[in-house]
Write an enzyme that holds these catalytic residues in place. Sequence first.
Site, short mmCIF file in Angstrom:
data_model
loop_
_atom_site.label_atom_id
_atom_site.label_comp_id
_atom_site.label_asym_id
_atom_site.label_seq_id
_atom_site.Cartn_x
_atom_site.Cartn_y
_atom_site.Cartn_z
N SER A 22 12.68 -34.63 36.69
CA SER A 22 13.20 -34.65 35.34
C SER A 22 11.95 -34.87 34.42
O SER A 22 12.22 -34.70 33.35
CB SER A 22 14.33 -35.46 35.23
OG SER A 22 14.22 -36.97 35.50
N ASN A 108 20.15 -46.14 36.13
CA ASN A 108 21.34 -45.45 35.53
C ASN A 108 21.75 -46.11 34.10
O ASN A 108 22.06 -45.48 33.21
CB ASN A 108 22.77 -45.78 36.56
CG ASN A 108 22.51 -45.10 37.84
OD1 ASN A 108 21.33 -44.28 37.89
ND2 ASN A 108 23.18 -45.22 38.76
N HIS A 154 37.95 -11.43 1.85
CA HIS A 154 37.95 -10.17 2.77
C HIS A 154 36.89 -9.13 2.39
O HIS A 154 36.87 -8.03 2.65
CB HIS A 154 39.19 -9.20 2.57
CG HIS A 154 40.70 -10.06 2.46
ND1 HIS A 154 41.24 -10.44 3.90
CD2 HIS A 154 41.33 -10.81 1.75
CE1 HIS A 154 42.35 -10.99 3.41
NE2 HIS A 154 42.46 -11.47 2.13
N SER A 275 8.61 -3.72 8.49
CA SER A 275 8.67 -2.78 9.73
C SER A 275 7.44 -2.20 10.08
O SER A 275 6.67 -2.00 9.39
CB SER A 275 9.81 -1.78 9.23
OG SER A 275 9.78 -0.60 10.14
N LYS A 281 10.31 -1.18 4.32
CA LYS A 281 11.28 -2.06 4.56
C LYS A 281 11.09 -3.45 4.27
O LYS A 281 9.77 -3.91 4.24
CB LYS A 281 11.89 -2.13 6.08
CG LYS A 281 12.48 -0.90 6.59
CD LYS A 281 13.73 -0.72 6.04
CE LYS A 281 14.72 -2.09 6.65
NZ LYS A 281 15.18 -1.71 7.95
N GLU A 288 18.51 -13.61 10.05
CA GLU A 288 19.27 -13.21 11.24
C GLU A 288 18.77 -14.04 12.45
O GLU A 288 19.75 -14.35 13.24
CB GLU A 288 18.44 -11.77 11.35
CG GLU A 288 19.26 -10.78 10.55
CD GLU A 288 18.12 -9.30 10.45
OE1 GLU A 288 17.79 -8.86 11.33
OE2 GLU A 288 17.80 -9.02 9.43
N GLN A 320 21.74 -35.81 34.74
CA GLN A 320 20.43 -35.39 34.19
C GLN A 320 20.36 -34.13 33.52
O GLN A 320 19.38 -33.92 32.90
CB GLN A 320 19.48 -35.05 35.62
CG GLN A 320 17.96 -34.67 35.36
CD GLN A 320 17.21 -35.27 36.53
OE1 GLN A 320 17.00 -36.37 37.05
NE2 GLN A 320 16.73 -33.92 37.22
N LYS A 323 20.09 -33.52 29.13
CA LYS A 323 19.01 -33.54 28.29
C LYS A 323 18.43 -32.47 27.79
O LYS A 323 18.13 -32.21 26.45
CB LYS A 323 17.70 -34.43 28.99
CG LYS A 323 17.94 -35.88 29.35
CD LYS A 323 17.05 -36.51 30.16
CE LYS A 323 17.76 -37.73 30.76
NZ LYS A 323 18.79 -37.48 31.74
#
Length: 459
Positions: A22, A108, A154, A275, A281, A288, A320, A323
């Site tokens: 790790s 541990n 809405h 673009s 554009k 996004e 482990q 992480k």
Amino acid sequence: MKLWQGRFATPIAADADAFNESLSFDKKLYKADITASLAHSEMLCRCNVISESDKIAIHDGLKGILSDIENGTLIIEGQEDIHSFVENELVCRIGEAGKRLHTARSRNDQVATDFRLYVRESSKEIISLLKNLVATLVDMAQKHVHHIMPGYTHLRKAQPINCAQYFNAYSEMFLRDAQRFCDGLKRINVMPLGSGALAGTSYPIDREITRELLAFDCVSQNSLDGVSDRDFVAEYLFDCSLVMAHLSRLCEDTILYTSTEFGFWEMPDAYSTGSSIMPQKKNPDISELVRGKTGRVYGHLMAILTTIKGVPLAYNKDFQEDKEGLFDAEKTVKDCIAIYTSMLQQITLNVKRMEIAAAEDFTCATDVADYLAKRGVPFRTAHGVVGKIVRYCLDENKTLENMSLAEYKMHCEIFEEDILSVVKAKNSANARTSVGGSSRASARAGIKSIKSRLKKLRY
Ligand code: ARG
């Protein structure tokens, strides 16, 4: 050589070693690991488990390792995990005394302690980033407290609202997020060190000493739980997930409001992209991307919940896996909050366009119904009358603003001259003076309240 090589006849296979390691990701814990070891050895010495001279050697060694890592002269590599790395390096540097560091400790309780120290720091950093974001939203609210915009339900125009109220809504969300991280600190800040491998220790240690040195609020009360509690990881990831949910909603609004269809906000060039084929554009890629990255943070939350669920007491190597997801979520959330804070500071509002939009599409219809209801007409009846007025406007190509009093009276005798000011969008917004409502006064009170809660955040 492994820390645990003694009982094995052959060394670990190369592929098993690579699969098990790790260090490649838990090296991020080097500082927490050294900090916890400094405290642990200090405590061992004060409890007469190790000698003063051994403790001094250990401290000097650990501090040397820390500064060598930080100045780049010591590369973290070649061991199974960060705990083995630091211990091995210490023994290389100071010899026998270094071999006493791991007395009354297991990896541990060590890893659980290190990780809590790391997540505690990280939570504070996220709180501070959230504070900057809310401060930016408050600035925008203050700047636009005299402007109105359409409020939506809405995604259809509903009622005119104050622009400040809009920004305050996001401040409320991010303020709750900051409070959530503050609250999580209570459960993160519990020290498992002293739990040993799973069952505690027979050495005469004093966990209060280490607790105080490491500034934990309290020590864990059960060693089995101490080494295997990863609730704080799940909670942190949930808190990150909600930040992303809120950012993602803001992204969606940003993408809509900066479109030519809405034309409410102008994206800063510096935070827009173009673009490769369409020269005209100007794309909202930042928004996004932030919206898109929400998915990976939710994924890390789901992953830790799934990892925890089938694990028998106490520590198992499954943990482990706690992480990498957290490190990725941490980076993602921090980057997203920071970039959005910078971008918002440069977004400009097309206030004229928003004001015009706020008056379109009968947004003051509720105010007309309220006008009648306040003069004795039951609200449901008033709603019906105004529905007919809207129908009339649609047929006659009129608006609530350019209808004459005679036309209003045609629908209901109760209308008087003052109805013509009621249907102005700004007046409509300002009429909603209820706490948290769309009036300028309510928005101002909202700003004040947000500022005071921001100041009161304790962490
Ligand atoms: N790298 C391990 C982890 O992150 C450290 C603890 C190892 N403990 C063990 N018993 N193998 O969980």
